[in-house]
Write an enzyme that holds these catalytic residues in place. Sequence first.
Site, PDB file in Angstrom:
ATOM      1  N   ARG A  68      -2.779 -47.717  28.142  1.00  0.00           N
ATOM      2  CA  ARG A  68      -4.114 -48.134  28.578  1.00  0.00           C
ATOM      3  C   ARG A  68      -5.166 -47.396  27.755  1.00  0.00           C
ATOM      4  O   ARG A  68      -5.000 -46.221  27.417  1.00  0.00           O
ATOM      5  CB  ARG A  68      -4.314 -47.803  30.051  1.00  0.00           C
ATOM      6  CG  ARG A  68      -3.448 -48.610  30.999  1.00  0.00           C
ATOM      7  CD  ARG A  68      -3.439 -47.971  32.375  1.00  0.00           C
ATOM      8  NE  ARG A  68      -4.783 -47.831  32.920  1.00  0.00           N
ATOM      9  CZ  ARG A  68      -5.292 -48.613  33.881  1.00  0.00           C
ATOM     10  NH1 ARG A  68      -4.546 -49.575  34.402  1.00  0.00           N
ATOM     11  NH2 ARG A  68      -6.508 -48.427  34.328  1.00  0.00           N
TER      12      ARG A  68
ATOM     13  N   HIS B 238       9.676 -47.586  46.001  1.00  0.00           N
ATOM     14  CA  HIS B 238      10.209 -46.641  45.025  1.00  0.00           C
ATOM     15  C   HIS B 238      11.729 -46.626  45.115  1.00  0.00           C
ATOM     16  O   HIS B 238      12.330 -47.284  45.981  1.00  0.00           O
ATOM     17  CB  HIS B 238       9.634 -45.239  45.241  1.00  0.00           C
ATOM     18  CG  HIS B 238       8.270 -45.056  44.652  1.00  0.00           C
ATOM     19  ND1 HIS B 238       8.037 -45.076  43.290  1.00  0.00           N
ATOM     20  CD2 HIS B 238       7.062 -44.862  45.243  1.00  0.00           C
ATOM     21  CE1 HIS B 238       6.746 -44.904  43.066  1.00  0.00           C
ATOM     22  NE2 HIS B 238       6.122 -44.763  44.230  1.00  0.00           N
TER      23      HIS B 238
ATOM     24  N   ASP C  55      16.206 -46.341  39.925  1.00  0.00           N
ATOM     25  CA  ASP C  55      15.323 -46.470  38.772  1.00  0.00           C
ATOM     26  C   ASP C  55      16.079 -46.412  37.449  1.00  0.00           C
ATOM     27  O   ASP C  55      15.839 -47.225  36.551  1.00  0.00           O
ATOM     28  CB  ASP C  55      14.269 -45.358  38.779  1.00  0.00           C
ATOM     29  CG  ASP C  55      13.147 -45.620  39.769  1.00  0.00           C
ATOM     30  OD1 ASP C  55      13.182 -46.681  40.427  1.00  0.00           O
ATOM     31  OD2 ASP C  55      12.258 -44.770  39.900  1.00  0.00           O
TER      32      ASP C  55
END
Length: 385
Positions: free
Chosen positions: A38, A135, A165
């Site tokens: 970003r 999560h 993850d």
Amino acid sequence: MAGPLQGLKIVEVAGIGPGPFCAMMLADMGAEVLRIDRLDAVGKDREVGFMRPGRNSILNRGRRSVALDLKSADGVETFLELIDSADALIEGFRPGVMERLGIGPEVCHVRNPRLVYGRITGWGQDGPLHQAAGHDINYIAISGALHTIGRADGGPVAPPAMIGDIGGGAMMLAFGIVSALLEARQSGRGQVVDAAITDGAALMASIVYEFKAMGLWSNERQTNLLDGGAHFYDTYQCADGKWISIGAIEPQFYSLLIEKLEIDDPEFSRQLDPAAWPTLKQKLATKFRTKTRDEWCAVMEGTDACFAPVLSLDEARHHPHNVARNTFIERGGVTQPAPAPRFSRTTAEISMPAPYAGEHNDKALADWGVDRSALSHPNGTILSG
């Protein structure tokens, strides 16, 4: 010799956790991965803090960074010009975000029909929960995997973001991307890879589901062969408070374990009798508390007793086996796991440390054939690298 994925060009839209790990794996294997950060992240990651590891990041190693404002027309056009020459893309936003930015799969495939569009989310691109926050702990919970981990006298225990993850998410996405790239070589067409961590975590638990299908797995924790229920497959505390692990499943390995422990109790002949496990576990616990961890290592490490010390993160890098295999390496003062797996010819390696956001704007864009030298930070500073 560079890694086996040399020549592949991959665009990574910056995220956290599984996306960066997937990109790290591909970069370690030789792919050129360009991280899109970003624009408002520029400068912020130069100060190490919570969730801002900067140069110390392991998951962000091995690639360059370009900072773009993907909410601006210029940023989107620059992004799409990068997609023109990319082989694959990695993104980890909630479903619909990339489409709202104007860089979803349909738009990208018009620009580059061969593009493999890799998407990683917790719940997947569809389904009742696909827009919910979550999560790792939540994703492995609904897969059934979390229920299998923990002690009988307590609740489930989540391993730190490894089963979901990393294993069920990032590694599945990396496998999916490489699989789709191989298919695209023959078909000439890219496709979307939908890597849901819930799906991957369920797949990681396949061995447990197999045991259950065979009638060999109970839903009660610590009553099964591989969940700490068996006395010959568990961890034990030693005299110095440190821990060791035992995994002597096969009869010959179990016999050697009993021999090394100098046990002559006939009750230990009931190895595969679950009714005997609690009592035998107590006896082993008492036995292991008679020596320190290092003393038990001297007795059993390297034998077929299926033994290993339980090492801390600080200890693991110094273990002789890990040292011999260079399992851990140091780059820029940061000790980190080395690329894996190993290859006989095309050696995987870490090409560079983690980048700062926007560090390589001019050079990386030029290398990818994109001229955006006027891209600037909101404060007017031209981004360059």
